[in-house]
Design a protein around this motif. Sequence first.
Motif, short mmCIF file in Angstrom:
data_model
loop_
_atom_site.label_atom_id
_atom_site.label_comp_id
_atom_site.label_asym_id
_atom_site.label_seq_id
_atom_site.Cartn_x
_atom_site.Cartn_y
_atom_site.Cartn_z
N GLU A 203 0.97 -1.34 0.00
CA GLU A 203 0.06 -0.24 0.03
C GLU A 203 0.73 1.18 0.08
N GLU A 204 2.27 1.15 -0.27
CA GLU A 204 2.91 2.19 -0.32
C GLU A 204 3.25 2.94 -1.67
N SER A 205 2.78 4.07 -1.79
CA SER A 205 2.66 4.65 -3.31
C SER A 205 4.14 5.16 -3.67
N LYS A 206 4.50 5.33 -5.00
CA LYS A 206 5.61 6.15 -5.27
C LYS A 206 6.09 7.31 -4.51
N ASP A 207 4.77 8.20 -4.48
CA ASP A 207 5.01 9.37 -3.74
C ASP A 207 5.27 9.30 -2.19
N MET A 208 4.74 8.36 -1.59
CA MET A 208 4.97 7.91 -0.21
C MET A 208 6.37 7.43 -0.08
N PHE A 209 7.11 6.53 -1.14
CA PHE A 209 8.53 6.41 -1.09
C PHE A 209 9.15 7.50 -1.16
N MET A 210 8.98 8.45 -2.09
CA MET A 210 9.82 9.69 -2.38
C MET A 210 9.59 10.47 -0.98
N HIS A 211 8.68 10.32 -0.10
CA HIS A 211 8.80 11.07 0.86
C HIS A 211 9.69 10.68 1.97
N THR A 212 9.60 9.01 2.06
CA THR A 212 10.75 8.69 2.81
C THR A 212 12.14 9.10 2.48
N LEU A 213 12.37 9.05 1.06
CA LEU A 213 13.94 9.66 0.77
C LEU A 213 13.92 11.16 1.09
N SER A 214 13.09 11.91 0.88
CA SER A 214 13.09 13.08 1.32
C SER A 214 13.43 13.60 3.04
N GLU A 215 12.72 12.67 3.68
CA GLU A 215 12.74 12.68 5.28
C GLU A 215 14.12 12.16 5.67
N ILE A 216 14.57 11.27 4.98
CA ILE A 216 15.96 10.82 5.27
C ILE A 216 17.01 11.80 4.82
N ARG A 217 16.95 12.29 3.71
CA ARG A 217 17.95 13.35 3.25
C ARG A 217 18.09 14.34 4.39
N LYS A 218 17.07 14.72 5.00
CA LYS A 218 17.18 15.76 6.14
C LYS A 218 18.05 15.47 7.33
#
Length: 244
Positions: A203-218
């Motif tokens: 149930e995880e979408s591409k946008d949700m995965f990109m959100h994960t990457l964005s948060e980890i980048r911080k």
Amino acid sequence: EKLTGYYMVSGNKARLLYDTARAEEKVLRQAGEDLISIYIGIPFCPTRCLYCSFTSDPISKYPHLVDAYLDALKKEISGVREIIEQNRFKIQSIYIGGGTPTSMDVRELSGLLESVEIAFDLKALEEYTLEAGRPDSIDDDKLKAVKDSKVTRISINPQTMNDRILLNIGRSHTARDVVRAFNLARDRGFGNINMDIIAGLPEESKDMFMHTLSEIRKLSPESLTVHTMAVKRASRLKEEIENF
């Protein structure tokens, strides 16, 4: 050519595989015949994730087995030490994973780390990793114990930074807890932190995965490990079970 022509891999993926292999080659060349790596497994976790295929169970369900497991593990460590000494091997890296090693209490964790450092000659050691995978298993006392050991790298593994997906996969923590644990480790002086994420969670979408990457980048960890979910068709899985 073999990847694209025989295995029918797309050009972009074939190039990525090739470039990755070339990058890894530099590391693999550093491993001589007398150099070895050691993996130590701890089969306990705060909870069992939906996708998990490892030998691991909730530590709250089996607390009475932890000391017995550690006693057996220390005997095995002693036996491995003898093999290393007989063959004059040098230890290049150690990885303590699981499960979640930090699901143990600070006494148990400290005892394991002490046993490793007493048993093994660590003069040739280049990397010593402890998987502090679940943020809900990390506190300041445990981080202090790890920092006082010879561990050089820890891994804090959110898998996703989306709370709904964390709940779906059976994790008893939030994305905010990941940030808290990461900052706690930084405050304790850890300068080499890895993070694990999984692409393709239910149930995880591409946008949700990109959100994960964005948060980890911080957070800016020193390294990032990306796993992918492997899903088999039900008919194929049924056939394999019947043929087992």
